[in-house]
Design a protein around this motif. Structure first.
Motif, PDB file in Angstrom:
ATOM      1  N   LEU A   1       0.827  -1.205   0.000  1.00 46.15           N
ATOM      2  CA  LEU A   1       0.000   0.000   0.000  1.00 46.15           C
ATOM      3  C   LEU A   1       0.862   1.256   0.000  1.00 46.15           C
ATOM      4  CD1 LEU A   1      -2.747   1.372   0.172  1.00 46.15           C
ATOM      5  CD2 LEU A   1      -2.655   1.115   2.654  1.00 46.15           C
ATOM      6  N   ALA A   2       1.896   1.266   0.837  1.00 49.11           N
ATOM      7  CA  ALA A   2       2.794   2.425   0.891  1.00 49.11           C
ATOM      8  C   ALA A   2       3.517   2.613  -0.437  1.00 49.11           C
ATOM      9  CB  ALA A   2       3.809   2.249   2.021  1.00 49.11           C
ATOM     10  N   GLY A   3       3.892   1.510  -1.071  1.00 51.87           N
ATOM     11  CA  GLY A   3       4.561   1.602  -2.366  1.00 51.87           C
ATOM     12  C   GLY A   3       3.664   2.187  -3.432  1.00 51.87           C
ATOM     13  N   VAL A   4       2.399   1.809  -3.436  1.00 56.19           N
ATOM     14  CA  VAL A   4       1.448   2.361  -4.409  1.00 56.19           C
ATOM     15  C   VAL A   4       1.270   3.858  -4.191  1.00 56.19           C
ATOM     16  CG1 VAL A   4      -0.973   2.366  -5.137  1.00 56.19           C
ATOM     17  CG2 VAL A   4       0.213   0.191  -4.792  1.00 56.19           C
ATOM     18  N   ILE A   5       1.097   4.266  -2.929  1.00 49.39           N
ATOM     19  CA  ILE A   5       0.921   5.686  -2.618  1.00 49.39           C
ATOM     20  C   ILE A   5       2.156   6.482  -3.038  1.00 49.39           C
ATOM     21  CG2 ILE A   5       0.654   7.360  -0.751  1.00 49.39           C
ATOM     22  CD1 ILE A   5      -0.993   5.235   0.737  1.00 49.39           C
ATOM     23  N   PHE A   6       3.328   5.984  -2.684  1.00 45.24           N
ATOM     24  CA  PHE A   6       4.568   6.666  -3.067  1.00 45.24           C
ATOM     25  C   PHE A   6       4.680   6.798  -4.578  1.00 45.24           C
ATOM     26  CE2 PHE A   6       8.769   5.615  -4.837  1.00 45.24           C
ATOM     27  CZ  PHE A   6       9.418   6.809  -4.588  1.00 45.24           C
ATOM     28  N   SER A   7       4.421   5.723  -5.293  1.00 48.94           N
ATOM     29  CA  SER A   7       4.586   5.722  -6.751  1.00 48.94           C
ATOM     30  C   SER A   7       3.657   6.728  -7.412  1.00 48.94           C
ATOM     31  CB  SER A   7       4.318   4.323  -7.310  1.00 48.94           C
ATOM     32  OG  SER A   7       5.179   3.368  -6.728  1.00 48.94           O
ATOM     33  N   LEU A   8       2.392   6.712  -7.011  1.00 53.18           N
ATOM     34  CA  LEU A   8       1.423   7.618  -7.624  1.00 53.18           C
ATOM     35  C   LEU A   8       1.760   9.085  -7.330  1.00 53.18           C
ATOM     36  CD1 LEU A   8      -1.923   5.695  -6.959  1.00 53.18           C
ATOM     37  CD2 LEU A   8      -0.597   5.809  -9.079  1.00 53.18           C
TER      38      LEU A   8
ATOM     39  N   PHE B   1       4.690  13.859   1.359  1.00 52.68           N
ATOM     40  CA  PHE B   1       3.853  12.669   1.520  1.00 52.68           C
ATOM     41  C   PHE B   1       4.432  11.477   0.748  1.00 52.68           C
ATOM     42  CE2 PHE B   1       1.094  16.379   2.055  1.00 52.68           C
ATOM     43  CZ  PHE B   1       0.587  16.124   3.325  1.00 52.68           C
ATOM     44  N   ALA B   2       5.019  11.762  -0.409  1.00 52.36           N
ATOM     45  CA  ALA B   2       5.692  10.696  -1.155  1.00 52.36           C
ATOM     46  C   ALA B   2       6.870  10.148  -0.355  1.00 52.36           C
ATOM     47  CB  ALA B   2       6.162  11.218  -2.507  1.00 52.36           C
ATOM     48  N   GLY B   3       7.637  11.046   0.262  1.00 53.89           N
ATOM     49  CA  GLY B   3       8.772  10.606   1.079  1.00 53.89           C
ATOM     50  C   GLY B   3       8.334   9.786   2.273  1.00 53.89           C
ATOM     51  N   ILE B   4       7.257  10.194   2.941  1.00 50.86           N
ATOM     52  CA  ILE B   4       6.744   9.437   4.091  1.00 50.86           C
ATOM     53  C   ILE B   4       6.306   8.047   3.665  1.00 50.86           C
ATOM     54  CG2 ILE B   4       4.864   9.324   5.781  1.00 50.86           C
ATOM     55  CD1 ILE B   4       4.975  12.415   5.859  1.00 50.86           C
ATOM     56  N   ALA B   5       5.587   7.956   2.551  1.00 54.48           N
ATOM     57  CA  ALA B   5       5.132   6.650   2.059  1.00 54.48           C
ATOM     58  C   ALA B   5       6.318   5.764   1.691  1.00 54.48           C
ATOM     59  CB  ALA B   5       4.217   6.842   0.849  1.00 54.48           C
TER      60      ALA B   5
ATOM     61  N   LEU C   1       9.406   5.878   2.998  1.00 59.22           N
ATOM     62  CA  LEU C   1      10.030   5.411   4.238  1.00 59.22           C
ATOM     63  C   LEU C   1       9.180   4.330   4.908  1.00 59.22           C
ATOM     64  CD1 LEU C   1      11.286   8.805   5.734  1.00 59.22           C
ATOM     65  CD2 LEU C   1      12.632   7.053   4.570  1.00 59.22           C
ATOM     66  N   TRP C   2       7.869   4.468   4.813  1.00 59.88           N
ATOM     67  CA  TRP C   2       6.979   3.442   5.367  1.00 59.88           C
ATOM     68  C   TRP C   2       7.170   2.124   4.617  1.00 59.88           C
ATOM     69  CZ3 TRP C   2       3.899   4.154   9.615  1.00 59.88           C
ATOM     70  CH2 TRP C   2       3.002   3.119   9.914  1.00 59.88           C
ATOM     71  N   PHE C   3       7.306   2.212   3.298  1.00 58.26           N
ATOM     72  CA  PHE C   3       7.557   1.022   2.482  1.00 58.26           C
ATOM     73  C   PHE C   3       8.826   0.315   2.949  1.00 58.26           C
ATOM     74  CE2 PHE C   3       9.799  -0.930  -1.079  1.00 58.26           C
ATOM     75  CZ  PHE C   3       8.825  -1.757  -1.629  1.00 58.26           C
ATOM     76  N   ILE C   4       9.888   1.083   3.137  1.00 58.36           N
ATOM     77  CA  ILE C   4      11.157   0.499   3.579  1.00 58.36           C
ATOM     78  C   ILE C   4      11.012  -0.148   4.950  1.00 58.36           C
ATOM     79  CG2 ILE C   4      13.528   1.023   4.255  1.00 58.36           C
ATOM     80  CD1 ILE C   4      13.561   3.216   2.156  1.00 58.36           C
TER      81      ILE C   4
ATOM     82  N   ALA D   1      20.309   2.467   3.179  1.00 58.59           N
ATOM     83  CA  ALA D   1      21.082   3.692   2.977  1.00 58.59           C
ATOM     84  C   ALA D   1      20.692   4.389   1.677  1.00 58.59           C
ATOM     85  CB  ALA D   1      22.575   3.369   2.974  1.00 58.59           C
ATOM     86  N   SER D   2      20.543   3.637   0.598  1.00 57.05           N
ATOM     87  CA  SER D   2      20.183   4.254  -0.683  1.00 57.05           C
ATOM     88  C   SER D   2      18.786   4.844  -0.622  1.00 57.05           C
ATOM     89  CB  SER D   2      20.288   3.227  -1.812  1.00 57.05           C
ATOM     90  OG  SER D   2      19.439   2.109  -1.568  1.00 57.05           O
ATOM     91  N   GLY D   3      17.871   4.169   0.081  1.00 57.67           N
ATOM     92  CA  GLY D   3      16.525   4.707   0.230  1.00 57.67           C
ATOM     93  C   GLY D   3      16.510   6.010   1.001  1.00 57.67           C
ATOM     94  N   LEU D   4      17.265   6.071   2.096  1.00 57.45           N
ATOM     95  CA  LEU D   4      17.324   7.295   2.895  1.00 57.45           C
ATOM     96  C   LEU D   4      17.979   8.443   2.124  1.00 57.45           C
ATOM     97  CD1 LEU D   4      18.330   5.845   6.391  1.00 57.45           C
ATOM     98  CD2 LEU D   4      16.073   6.600   5.638  1.00 57.45           C
TER      99      LEU D   4
END
Length: 225
Positions: A21-28, A70-74, A76-79, A100-103
Motif C-alpha cells: 500500500l505504501a509503495g502504491v501511494i509513493f509511486s502515484l 507525503f511521497a517521502g513518508i510513504a 520510508l513506510w515502504f522500507i 542507505a540508498s533509500g534514505l
C-alpha cells in the motif's frame, strides 16, 4: 528444516500488505509530482526563468512540491514495513545498501524540493537575481537528476537482489528492475523524463506484492475450509 531455510531455498515469503500500500501511494504521488515539475520547468538549465512569471506553471510546481513530503513518508513506510517483514531473512550487506540508498534518495528529493520552494518564494518577494536563480536551479536539478536517481538505481538493485533470495515478488519483476536501474545509471543525465522509470517500476512491484498478498490470503482461507 526451519522456516528461514525454506525461504532461502525458494519458498515465497508472504508479502507485507502495508509495504504494498505504501509503495502504491509513493509511486502515484511521485509520478504526479515529477510529471508536473517536468511539464512546468524547462529541462534546459541555461534557459531563463520565464516559467516563474507564468502563474499556471508556478501553481503546477507548488502542487508538485506539496506532494513531495507525503511521497517521502510513504517511501520510508515502504522500507520500514518491508524490512520488518523480512526479519532474519535479511542479508546484512544488501539490507544496509537498501536502507542507505533509500534514505539518501529521500534526502536528495527533499533537498531539491526545498531549494525549488525557496526559488518560488524569492521570486514572489522580488529578492532573487539571475546568478542566484541559476545556482539554485542547477543545484536542485543535480540533487534530483544526478544524486536522487543514482540512489534510486542502487535501491532498485538491492531490492531486486533481496527479492530473488526471498521470492517476495516475481523473478521477472526483479530482472526488469535490474534493467531499469542500469537505464537510470546511464541515461538520466540526457533525458529528464527517464526519472519516471523508478516510480513506475515501484508501482509494478507494489501491485505484484498486493496481488500476492490477496492470493496468499485466499489460499489460506481455502485451506482452512
Amino acid at each position: 528444516m526451519t522456516s528461514t531455510e525454506k525461504s532461502r531455498n525458494g519458498r515465497p515469503l508472504r508479502p507485507p500488505r502495508g509495504a504494498a500500500l505504501a509503495g502504491v501511494i509513493f509511486s502515484l504521488l511521485l509520478i504526479v509530482g515529477l510529471g508536473l515539475a517536468r511539464y512546468a520547468v524547462p529541462a534546459d538549465l541555461a534557459a531563463p526563468g520565464i516559467w516563474l512569471t507564468e502563474p499556471y506553471r508556478r501553481n503546477a510546481v507548488r502542487l508538485a512540491l506539496a506532494l513531495v513530503p507525503f511521497a517521502g513518508i510513504a517511501f520510508l513506510w515502504f522500507i520500514g514495513v518491508l524490512r520488518s517483514r523480512l526479519g532474519e531473512l535479511e542479508d546484512r550487506f544488501f539490507a544496509t545498501v537498501f536502507l542507505a540508498s533509500g534514505l539518501l534518495f529521500v534526502a536528495c528529493l527533499f533537498g531539491a524540493a526545498a531549494i525549488t520552494r525557496a526559488i518560488l518564494d524569492s521570486v514572489a518577494a522580488g529578492n532573487i537575481d539571475s546568478a542566484t536563480y541559476f545556482f539554485s536551479r542547477r543545484l536542485s536539478d543535480a540533487l534530483v537528476n544526478l544524486f536522487a536517481m543514482k540512489m534510486a538505481a542502487v535501491f532498485m538493485i538491492s531490492l531486486c537482489t533481496i527479492a530473488l533470495r526471498t521470492a517476495i515478488f516475481p523473478r521477472w519483476v526483479a530482472f526488469l528492475g535490474y534493467a531499469c536501474a542500469a537505464l537510470l545509471l546511464v541515461v538520466i543525465a540526457n533525458w529528464k523524463w527517464i526519472a519516471l522509470v523508478f516510480p513506475l517500476w515501484m508501482l509494478l512491484v507494489s501491485m505484484q506484492m498486493s496481488f500476492a498478498e490477496f492470493r496468499s490470503r485466499d489460499a489460506g482461507e481455502a485451506a482452512q475450509r
